[in-house]
Design an enzyme around this catalytic site. Sequence first.
Site, PDB file in Angstrom:
ATOM      1  N   ASP A  29      14.444  14.991   0.001  1.00 29.07           N
ATOM      2  CA  ASP A  29      14.762  13.902   0.917  1.00 29.07           C
ATOM      3  C   ASP A  29      16.126  13.307   0.615  1.00 29.07           C
ATOM      4  OD1 ASP A  29      12.738  13.718   2.846  1.00 29.07           O
ATOM      5  OD2 ASP A  29      11.347  12.957   1.346  1.00 29.07           O
ATOM      6  N   CYS A  38      11.792  16.193  -9.146  1.00 24.59           N
ATOM      7  CA  CYS A  38      10.651  16.943  -8.600  1.00 24.59           C
ATOM      8  C   CYS A  38      10.985  17.569  -7.250  1.00 24.59           C
ATOM      9  CB  CYS A  38       9.423  16.045  -8.484  1.00 24.59           C
ATOM     10  SG  CYS A  38       9.650  14.655  -7.365  1.00 24.59           S
ATOM     11  N   GLU A  79      14.752   9.002  -3.728  1.00 26.09           N
ATOM     12  CA  GLU A  79      14.977  10.062  -2.739  1.00 26.09           C
ATOM     13  C   GLU A  79      15.749   9.549  -1.529  1.00 26.09           C
ATOM     14  OE1 GLU A  79      11.218  11.716  -1.440  1.00 26.09           O
ATOM     15  OE2 GLU A  79      10.228   9.788  -1.489  1.00 26.09           O
ATOM     16  N   HIS A  99       8.188  21.270   4.240  1.00 23.79           N
ATOM     17  CA  HIS A  99       6.952  21.330   3.458  1.00 23.79           C
ATOM     18  C   HIS A  99       6.253  22.674   3.590  1.00 23.79           C
ATOM     19  CE1 HIS A  99       7.625  16.986   3.138  1.00 23.79           C
ATOM     20  NE2 HIS A  99       7.206  17.245   1.919  1.00 23.79           N
TER      21      HIS A  99
HETATM   22  C1  PEP Z   1      11.522  15.230  -2.293  1.00 21.29           C
HETATM   23  O1  PEP Z   1      11.790  14.603  -1.270  1.00 21.29           O
HETATM   24  O2  PEP Z   1      12.362  15.809  -2.990  1.00 21.29           O
HETATM   25  C2  PEP Z   1      10.121  15.343  -2.740  1.00 21.29           C
HETATM   26  C3  PEP Z   1       9.803  15.904  -3.869  1.00 21.29           C
HETATM   27  O3  PEP Z   1       9.152  14.869  -1.898  1.00 21.29           O
HETATM   28  P1  PEP Z   1       8.651  15.664  -0.606  1.00 21.29           P
HETATM   29  O4  PEP Z   1       9.218  17.058  -0.669  1.00 21.29           O
HETATM   30  O5  PEP Z   1       7.162  15.660  -0.642  1.00 21.29           O
HETATM   31  O6  PEP Z   1       9.204  14.865   0.528  1.00 21.29           O
HETATM   32 MG    MG Z   2      10.327  13.270  -0.372  1.00 21.46          MG
END
Ligand code: PEP
Ligand code: MG
Length: 578
Positions: free
Chosen positions: A471, A518, A447, A190
């Site tokens: 994920d 996403c 995910e 993140h």
């Molecule tokens: C993902 O896991 O691809 C996602 C978009 O969620 P995050 O990155 O917030 O875990």
């Molecule tokens: Mg995620």
Amino acid sequence: MNIFLGTSANACIGIGKAFVIPNAEKRIIPQQHITDDEREKHLQRFDNSLANVITAIGAQLAAVKGDKVQSEIFETYYLMLNDPEFLGEVRKSFASSDMPIEYVLNQKTEEYADRLRCSGNEYLAERAQDICDIFGRVLDDMLDYHPFKIESVPDGAVIVAKTMNPSDTIILSKRKIAGLALIEGGVSSHVGILARSYGIPAVFALDKVTEEIKTGNTVIVDGIAGEVIDCPDEDTIKSYEVKIEKEKQRLEALSKFRNLPAVTKDGVKFSVMANIGTVEEAEMAAQEGADGIGLFRTEFLFMNEANQDIGSAHVHASGFSEEKQFAAYKRVLEIMKGKPVVIRTLDAGGDKIIKSAELQAFSIEEKNPLMGLRAIRLSLENPNLLKTQFRALYRASVYGNLKIMLPLITSVEQVRDALSIAEMAKNELRSEGVKFVEDVPIGIMVETAAAAMIADCFAKITDFFSIGTNDLTQYTLCVDRENTAVAPMYNEFHLAVLRLISMTVKEAETAGIPVSVCGEMAGKNDSALVLAGMGVRTLSVSSKRITKIKALLSQFTLPELQAISAKNLNVGMTLEII
Ligand code: PEP
Ligand code: MG
């Protein structure tokens, strides 16, 4: 001049003065027994530190005069520091113990905080964090311990650190940071995602940088080559200044795509949306020409709100209040002026730790938090919290084109449970006469391999899919996305990951529900092309990537994209395996 090789986490370049963040040390509470002769000194130390913190809080209170929210927080701290009952308990307990005063104060503070958390009263439970914060300051003063404050990083600095947490990165987004040079951190962590969102040049997986680079040194963070240059010579600095200027010109040339729709050479239309974590990022997304918000990570909002509230790195329970959430969701919907806005319910846990009174009861020490009580699991364990979030979301729904998304879904039961909590929130609003949109689409993040494998089942009970490749890759390949040691194994092009994505897209097509991506794959040139060829028509990326992805798509025809996909799905990897 010294060059450190690492991994690019954001492909741009920054030059600045290094600011080396010391490794976070824990406050160490002394545990050795004391003699009667030492008692007086301990009490004196306690009184002096208490007085010092009371003076400091008094000064902070004066400084925020006129700001109701901040004043209330400091007033509460002031009252706590002068609470005769609590201070009396500390003194009494110290008198009957042979432990140091710091030990007794720490113990009493924790007991007091636990009583508040278990009081069953929401307001009192929220004060638990306050009491820990404020008497933590008294302890720090007594122990002459000065924890590092991220707020003290100067503008224009290159941050050199072992690691960073997402909430600190959010604080840094408000500063002009020239770059991030970290020892740890995966590209899809993140912190990496936030660096890309805020346009901060970033290189991770760097060896020994905190030992060898000194605060004040000139440093170049070359996120394109994935390297960091300590004490560059004049010629190197000049050559990098030229590179920065060229990149600026390249971005200016791309800006024409901001207000153009995303279409391929042969006219196939795409939506390029934005991933955001704060209200300010929605403004940025709108400016960059986003076709909507494909993912609003609300956990960042809670962290951010909290940090603004109390001016510390702690995440405060008030971030969960319905009113604050409502205001933020409403604002984002208004900024996007009727374009779709997908807001994801709380995805806390893993590396996104939210310390709050509300979540405390469930915040057991987890050995393996990525596999633990995170995301939808945490929300379903805290149904009131989820209901509050749904209430805020439905109330905001009348201000734009809202869609709600559930994170880390692995079972049909989880969706059913979440939907019934959504119904409860709607019933409450109805009985209160509050207007809201009845049929806000509710979708899920795909995910996990589990979700992809039974995508057909989910398609029957949800309105849309959004594939979270970050994920999905992590869980399918069993590779912690944060862990530098296994970073080379974090391969989004692994055939297993590509097949799961492709399966999900096909199931969505069969069921006739929308599917988007996403995860970070949507915003990278090579993987965006593969996704587009698989049939994904909505890509949600960090705002800074929107024009780049639009420009990229405009260079290909659909058959070309399909050929790229087919090669990756069938020929390329399969041949390698054989
Ligand atoms: C993902 O896991 O691809 C996602 C978009 O969620 P995050 O990155 O917030 O875990
Ligand atoms: Mg995620």
